[in-house]
Write a protein that holds these residues in place. Sequence first.
Motif, mmCIF file in Angstrom:
data_model
loop_
_atom_site.group_PDB
_atom_site.id
_atom_site.type_symbol
_atom_site.label_atom_id
_atom_site.label_comp_id
_atom_site.label_asym_id
_atom_site.label_seq_id
_atom_site.Cartn_x
_atom_site.Cartn_y
_atom_site.Cartn_z
ATOM 1 N N ARG A 1 77.338 -93.192 15.143
ATOM 2 C CA ARG A 1 77.745 -92.200 14.153
ATOM 3 C C ARG A 1 77.978 -90.845 14.806
ATOM 4 O O ARG A 1 78.926 -90.135 14.477
ATOM 5 C CB ARG A 1 76.672 -92.078 13.059
ATOM 6 C CG ARG A 1 77.000 -91.025 12.009
ATOM 7 C CD ARG A 1 76.092 -91.142 10.812
ATOM 8 N NE ARG A 1 76.406 -90.142 9.802
ATOM 9 C CZ ARG A 1 75.980 -90.183 8.549
ATOM 10 N NH1 ARG A 1 75.229 -91.196 8.152
ATOM 11 N NH2 ARG A 1 76.297 -89.243 7.684
ATOM 12 N N SER B 1 87.721 -90.114 14.373
ATOM 13 C CA SER B 1 86.851 -90.928 13.523
ATOM 14 C C SER B 1 85.387 -90.482 13.565
ATOM 15 O O SER B 1 84.709 -90.485 12.529
ATOM 16 C CB SER B 1 86.951 -92.400 13.924
ATOM 17 O OG SER B 1 86.515 -92.602 15.256
ATOM 18 N N SER C 1 86.630 -93.771 8.038
ATOM 19 C CA SER C 1 86.714 -92.980 9.266
ATOM 20 C C SER C 1 87.590 -93.675 10.300
ATOM 21 O O SER C 1 88.413 -93.044 10.970
ATOM 22 C CB SER C 1 85.311 -92.737 9.848
ATOM 23 O OG SER C 1 84.512 -92.004 8.955
ATOM 24 N N LEU D 1 84.551 -87.423 11.343
ATOM 25 C CA LEU D 1 84.643 -87.795 9.934
ATOM 26 C C LEU D 1 83.419 -88.582 9.490
ATOM 27 O O LEU D 1 82.878 -88.361 8.407
ATOM 28 C CB LEU D 1 85.909 -88.632 9.702
ATOM 29 C CG LEU D 1 87.242 -87.910 9.916
ATOM 30 C CD1 LEU D 1 88.402 -88.892 9.732
ATOM 31 C CD2 LEU D 1 87.387 -86.743 8.953
ATOM 32 N N ARG D 2 82.949 -89.481 10.351
ATOM 33 C CA ARG D 2 81.757 -90.256 10.043
ATOM 34 C C ARG D 2 80.536 -89.355 9.962
ATOM 35 O O ARG D 2 79.679 -89.521 9.092
ATOM 36 C CB ARG D 2 81.560 -91.336 11.120
ATOM 37 C CG ARG D 2 80.284 -92.153 10.973
ATOM 38 C CD ARG D 2 80.231 -92.853 9.641
ATOM 39 N NE ARG D 2 78.990 -93.605 9.471
ATOM 40 C CZ ARG D 2 78.464 -93.922 8.297
ATOM 41 N NH1 ARG D 2 79.069 -93.533 7.176
ATOM 42 N NH2 ARG D 2 77.345 -94.605 8.228
ATOM 43 N N ARG E 1 82.299 -95.705 7.407
ATOM 44 C CA ARG E 1 82.793 -96.155 8.711
ATOM 45 C C ARG E 1 84.235 -96.641 8.627
ATOM 46 O O ARG E 1 85.063 -96.327 9.468
ATOM 47 C CB ARG E 1 81.897 -97.270 9.260
ATOM 48 C CG ARG E 1 80.577 -96.779 9.839
ATOM 49 C CD ARG E 1 79.859 -97.921 10.543
ATOM 50 N NE ARG E 1 78.701 -97.444 11.266
ATOM 51 C CZ ARG E 1 77.486 -97.336 10.774
ATOM 52 N NH1 ARG E 1 77.280 -97.670 9.495
ATOM 53 N NH2 ARG E 1 76.477 -96.903 11.506
ATOM 54 N N ILE F 1 81.662 -89.605 5.659
ATOM 55 C CA ILE F 1 82.703 -90.548 5.254
ATOM 56 C C ILE F 1 82.337 -91.935 5.779
ATOM 57 O O ILE F 1 81.766 -92.074 6.861
ATOM 58 C CB ILE F 1 84.074 -90.080 5.797
ATOM 59 C CG1 ILE F 1 84.434 -88.739 5.163
ATOM 60 C CG2 ILE F 1 85.158 -91.106 5.530
ATOM 61 C CD1 ILE F 1 85.712 -88.129 5.676
ATOM 62 N N SER G 1 89.521 -84.160 5.779
ATOM 63 C CA SER G 1 89.808 -85.358 6.566
ATOM 64 C C SER G 1 91.299 -85.468 6.884
ATOM 65 O O SER G 1 91.690 -85.839 7.997
ATOM 66 C CB SER G 1 89.332 -86.616 5.833
ATOM 67 O OG SER G 1 89.955 -86.719 4.561
ATOM 68 N N VAL H 1 83.535 -95.733 16.015
ATOM 69 C CA VAL H 1 82.705 -95.231 14.927
ATOM 70 C C VAL H 1 81.780 -96.322 14.394
ATOM 71 O O VAL H 1 80.749 -96.034 13.772
ATOM 72 C CB VAL H 1 83.607 -94.671 13.804
ATOM 73 C CG1 VAL H 1 84.255 -95.787 13.007
ATOM 74 C CG2 VAL H 1 82.827 -93.755 12.882
#
Length: 271
Positions: free
Chosen positions: A37, A178, A191, A181-182, A188, A186, A122, A33
Motif C-alpha cells: 500500500r 497507483s 488504483s 491513490l491507494r 486496490r 482508494i 485521482s 499496488v
Amino acid sequence: MTLAFMEDLNPVVQALLATLFTWGITALGAAGVFLKRELNRRLLDGMLGFASGVMIAASFFSLLKPAIEMSHDMGVPGWLPAVIGFLLGGAFLYLVDRLLPHLHIGMAMNSAEGLKTSWQRSVLLVLAITLHNFPEGLAVGVAFGAAAAGIQEATLAGAVALAVGIGLQNFPEGLAVSAPLRREGISRWKSFFLGQLSGIVEPLAGIIGALAVFMVRPLLPYALAFAAGAMIYVCVEELIPEGHSGGHSDVVTIGVMLGFALMMMLDVALG
C-alpha cells in the motif's frame, strides 16, 4: 517482440504493438499496488530519476542524432530541423501543461496546474502522468515510421531498443500513480485501473507518429526532434523536480545516471 516477426509487419502495426508493450509495462508497474500500500518515497525518487535518465538518453541517441544525420542527406543544415523540431516539441508540451488540468504526486489540490476544474484528485493525478506518456508514445511511433521509410540512420532494431527503454521507465510511472491513490484510501483495483490508464495514450500517440512520418517523409527529422523536445520538457519540468521534492537529490541523480546508461547501452547495442 523479435525483429524477424516485426520486419514483416506494416510500420503502423509495428508502432501499435510496441506501444501496447509500453502500456503493458505501465500496467505491470501499477499492479504493484496489490503487493504494497505504501510506496517508499526514496524509492519513488530514484524511479523518477531513472525514468528521466532513460528519456534524456533516448532523446539524443534515438531521436536527435538521427534527425541531424538525416538533415545532412536532405541538403539542409544539420542543425536546422533539429533545433526547430526540438523547440516546437517543448513549446507544444508547454501549452498542454498550461491548459490540461493535472496534479503532481504529493501535491495538494490547490496546487493543481492547468485550467481550473472540479475534477477529482485521482483524475488529476492520472492526467499528470498521461502528460508524460504522450511524447513517449509519439517518439516510439516516429522511430518505427522512420525505420520503415528506409532511412539509413533509422533502423528497426533502434526503434525496438527505444520501445524497450520507454517500457522500462514506464514501470515506475505506473506505480507512481497507483501507489499514492491507494494510500489515499482508494481500492486496490481502482488504483490499479487508474494507474494503467495513464499509459493508454501511448498506443494512440504511437500510431499518430508512425503515420505522420511514413506519409510525409520530408518532415521526418522535424518529427524526431519534436518528440525529443517534448520528452526533454517533461524531464526538466516534471520528473526531475518531482524527484527532488522528496528530499533525496542524491538518489534522483543516481537514478538519472543509471537510466541514461541503460538506454545508451540499448541503443548502441541494438541500434
